[in-house]
Design an enzyme around this catalytic site. Structure first.
Site, PDB file in Angstrom:
ATOM      1  N   SER A 255       0.787  -1.233   0.000  1.00 42.07           N
ATOM      2  CA  SER A 255       0.000   0.000   0.000  1.00 42.07           C
ATOM      3  C   SER A 255       0.817   1.282   0.000  1.00 42.07           C
ATOM      4  O   SER A 255       0.246   2.370  -0.104  1.00 42.07           O
ATOM      5  CB  SER A 255      -0.955   0.013   1.197  1.00 42.07           C
ATOM      6  OG  SER A 255      -2.072  -0.799   0.935  1.00 42.07           O
TER       7      SER A 255
ATOM      8  N   LYS B  58       0.070   3.628  -2.733  1.00 44.04           N
ATOM      9  CA  LYS B  58      -1.020   4.603  -2.643  1.00 44.04           C
ATOM     10  C   LYS B  58      -0.497   6.043  -2.606  1.00 44.04           C
ATOM     11  O   LYS B  58      -1.252   6.983  -2.892  1.00 44.04           O
ATOM     12  CB  LYS B  58      -1.888   4.323  -1.409  1.00 44.04           C
ATOM     13  CG  LYS B  58      -2.767   3.066  -1.525  1.00 44.04           C
ATOM     14  CD  LYS B  58      -3.630   2.904  -0.280  1.00 44.04           C
ATOM     15  CE  LYS B  58      -4.667   1.786  -0.442  1.00 44.04           C
ATOM     16  NZ  LYS B  58      -4.094   0.444  -0.302  1.00 44.04           N
TER      17      LYS B  58
ATOM     18  N   SER C 248      -6.097   2.894   4.733  1.00 45.23           N
ATOM     19  CA  SER C 248      -5.543   2.205   3.565  1.00 45.23           C
ATOM     20  C   SER C 248      -6.642   1.487   2.799  1.00 45.23           C
ATOM     21  O   SER C 248      -6.444   0.385   2.284  1.00 45.23           O
ATOM     22  CB  SER C 248      -4.460   1.210   4.001  1.00 45.23           C
ATOM     23  OG  SER C 248      -3.555   0.956   2.952  1.00 45.23           O
TER      24      SER C 248
END
Length: 407
Positions: A117, A120, A175
């Site tokens: 993640s 991101k 997340s």
């Protein structure tokens, strides 16, 4: 504050392979070809990612973008640097000065590894300018399809209207892959967003990064590096909204049927910021992004400020099996970075090299250029990159359910 509510989505995937060429042209592909979900094929490993059971060693040859020493394996420090922290077990890590762009120390900085993640951050770099916090959007059920099995989620409810700011807090704090997919839809769809993210990575000089999913979920061929993640965080901190969201420890999120419409509390899964899970808050921490998948291990990118300096640290996949090892290694490297700044000779730079114009003998015709000054070879290179992007299919791979939730 009410306890955070986490919603898990788990559903079989059958994502169509969509060509980047169709995305760039804005025309939907004529046909969709189902891709069988699964883990990355043993016959086609991601670049730089060891096969199962193989020694986890960096590639024999890595990029030297930003400096020759950044392409060398193992820890790299410059003259005047203090001793590195003991017990560093991450496959790759890097310490840099956000203000000057100097890389103060690194280990396997250009090893392409699954980012989880932390990708991101690139998603936010790409989509935040397009979908601001003031935007409003009613979520369609189709927008929540295509997420990997076991994905982390903030709890988006189909049919409900959300502000962009709520969705972005869902991305940065929880997340939430559900929030990512809705924001990607607002950006024109997941395939377009993947193409946009790759273009943004290329523009930032993130040459190790290959984007296959907008949320960082494991996908064959999807990799980044400690160097590139530092570029994404440094770029994001120049955006006031990015900086605000990544620095937010706690917030309220709009409720749905499960909460009778009442907002519920969410805490940032970045433990060095929120202080949850027994991890002490780091003094002066601005924030960043954490991630985890079974394939990527733990990944973390953080920024902190002290005495007028902002230090960036990225850590990818610590190998020592201890609780919160990614945080202890990041904390130690941040402390080291503040001790080294202004003293250690840098081993590289985050700044792109300035273009140079070769001297030309009198009477020699200048090389052909267009109005951009890039020249024929420059556009040829871009064309080749576009051709590669056009042939790349966006694939999200389903992984086996695991006990640990990816964040």
């Amino acid at each position: 504050m009410r306890a955070p509510i986490t919603v898990q989505f788990s559903r079989p995937l059958a994502i169509a392979a969509l060509t980047a060429a169709a995305v760039v042209s804005g025309v939907a592909p004529a046909a969709a070809h189902p891709v069988k979900p699964g883990t990355p094929s043993p016959g086609k490993p991601s670049p730089g990612v060891p096969r199962a059971g193989a020694p986890k060693q960096p590639p024999a040859s890595m990029s030297t973008h930003g400096g020759a020493r950044l392409g060398l394996p193992g820890p790299q420090t410059g003259e005047g640097a203090p001793a590195l922290p003991t017990g560093l077990s991450a496959l790759a890590w890097m310490v840099s000065d956000a203000d000057t762009g100097q890389v103060l120390a690194a280990s396997n900085a250009h090893w392409p590894l699954p980012p989880a993640s932390t990708l991101k951050m690139l998603f936010a770099d790409t989509v935040l300018p397009v979908v601001p916090g003031t935007a409003s959007h009613k979520v369609e059920p189709a927008e929540l399809t295509g997420m990997g099995d076991g994905s982390s989620a903030v709890g988006i409810v189909p049919g409900q209207t959300y502000l962009g700011a709520d969705l972005w807090r869902g991305v940065f704090l929880r997340s939430g892959n559900d929030a990512v997919h809705v924001l990607a839809s607002m950006n024109g769809g997941v395939p377009k967003t993947v193409t946009d993210m790759q273009a943004k990575a290329d523009a930032l000089g993130a040459k190790d990064t290959h984007v296959r999913s907008p949320d960082g979920y494991d996908a064959e061929g999807q990799v980044s590096s400690a160097y590139d993640l530092s570029l994404f965080l440094r770029s994001g901190l120049k955006n006031k909204d990015f900086k605000e969201y990544c620095a937010t420890a706690d917030a309220k999120f709009p409720g749905g049927p499960n909460t009778k419409g009442k907002p519920f509390g969410i805490s940032n899964t970045n433990r060095m910021l929120s202080g949850i899970g027994g991890v002490a808050k780091y003094p002066g921490l601005i924030g960043g992004k954490n991630g985890y998948t079974t394939h990527a291990g733990n990944t973390l990118a953080e920024a902190a400020t002290r005495d007028g300096h902002t230090i960036l640290v990225t850590v990818m996949n610590p190998q020592e099996n201890k609780h919160d090892k990614v945080y202890t290694e990041t904390r130690a490297l941040l402390d080291w970075g503040f001790a080294a700044v202004g003293k250690a000779k840098p081993v590289g730079t985050l700044d792109a090299p300035k273009p140079t114009t070769p001297s030309q003998p009198k009477g020699t015709a200048a090389a052909t250029t267009d109005s951009s000054g890039m020249g024929v070879l420059g556009w040829t290179g871009l064309g080749a990159g576009a051709a590669v992007a056009a042939g790349a299919a966006y694939v999200v791979l389903k992984r086996r359910p695991v006990k640990r939730r990816r964040v």
